[in-house]
Design a protein around this motif. Structure first.
Motif, PDB file in Angstrom:
ATOM      1  N   LEU A 110     -46.748  78.749  -8.530  1.00 31.89           N
ATOM      2  CA  LEU A 110     -48.012  79.457  -8.727  1.00 31.89           C
ATOM      3  C   LEU A 110     -48.584  79.245 -10.125  1.00 31.89           C
ATOM      4  O   LEU A 110     -49.775  79.456 -10.340  1.00 31.89           O
ATOM      5  CB  LEU A 110     -47.845  80.950  -8.449  1.00 31.89           C
ATOM      6  CG  LEU A 110     -47.658  81.321  -6.985  1.00 31.89           C
ATOM      7  CD1 LEU A 110     -47.352  82.806  -6.841  1.00 31.89           C
ATOM      8  CD2 LEU A 110     -48.861  80.944  -6.147  1.00 31.89           C
ATOM      9  N   ALA A 147     -49.183  79.093   0.198  1.00 40.36           N
ATOM     10  CA  ALA A 147     -50.263  79.497  -0.723  1.00 40.36           C
ATOM     11  C   ALA A 147     -51.446  78.541  -0.613  1.00 40.36           C
ATOM     12  O   ALA A 147     -52.605  78.970  -0.565  1.00 40.36           O
ATOM     13  CB  ALA A 147     -49.740  79.562  -2.157  1.00 40.36           C
ATOM     14  N   CYS A 206     -55.186  79.642   0.907  1.00 44.91           N
ATOM     15  CA  CYS A 206     -56.450  79.430   0.185  1.00 44.91           C
ATOM     16  C   CYS A 206     -57.408  78.581   1.009  1.00 44.91           C
ATOM     17  O   CYS A 206     -58.606  78.876   1.089  1.00 44.91           O
ATOM     18  CB  CYS A 206     -56.188  78.761  -1.162  1.00 44.91           C
ATOM     19  SG  CYS A 206     -55.365  79.842  -2.342  1.00 44.91           S
TER      20      CYS A 206
END
Length: 176
Positions: free
Chosen positions: A14, A147, A151
């Motif tokens: 991240l 992730a 998105c």
């Protein structure tokens, strides 16, 4: 433990700009599919077709373009071992074709052809996309991959809202 190791991988990922760049690219690619979903009925309507079979065939054409682009570009990318140009150039081609489709919605044949060409580029880019982030973030980092996918799939929520707001503000769907 396994979950602690996965959590550490995700927290590290991240912080990596590659994850966020990849998420942005995936967002754009999903937005391209949403563009087909939005502009295709308008292009077909301007063709004046009313036969359900004809409408079905015409509606399938951009998706056939996506499938053909996926097969061709993935094979060529695998043959050459090159990934970045096989991602960037199809994306740019799809963007240009979708712009033509948006600008020429009043010309059904041109808009439909542009959607098919855009679909070919979109499919080509999608077919090699995941090779890039998994190379840098690791194929065994499910949190990072999730992730990026989360998105990208945000486009399916945000784009209809943005299109609706744009159409409401402009008072029309087509470009003058």
């Amino acid at each position: 433990s396994q979950s602690r190791q996965s959590s550490a991988k995700l927290s590290h990922a991240l912080k990596d700009p590659i994850l966020w760049l990849s998420a942005g690219v995936w967002f754009v690619l999903i937005t391209g599919a949403n563009a087909i979903i939005f502009w295709l009925p308008i292009a077909i309507k301007t063709l004046g077709r009313s036969d359900p079979f004809e409408i079905g065939v015409l509606s399938a054409l951009p998706w056939v373009g996506i499938g053909a682009g996926m097969i061709w570009n993935a094979r060529h990318s695998d043959k050459t071992g090159e990934r970045y140009n096989h991602l960037i150039w199809p994306m740019l081609g799809a963007a240009a074709a979708f712009l033509v489709a948006a600008l020429f919605t009043h010309n059904g044949p041109l808009a439909l052809a542009a959607l098919v060409i855009g679909g070919f580029g979109l499919g080509g880019a999608q077919s090699v996309f995941w090779t890039v982030p998994t190379k840098y973030l690791g194929a065994h980092n499910p949190g990072a991959i999730a992730a990026i996918n989360l998105c990208g799939n945000g486009s399916s929520t945000g784009m209809p809202i943005a299109i609706g707001a744009t159409v409401a503000a402009a008072g029309r769907v087509t470009v003058p």
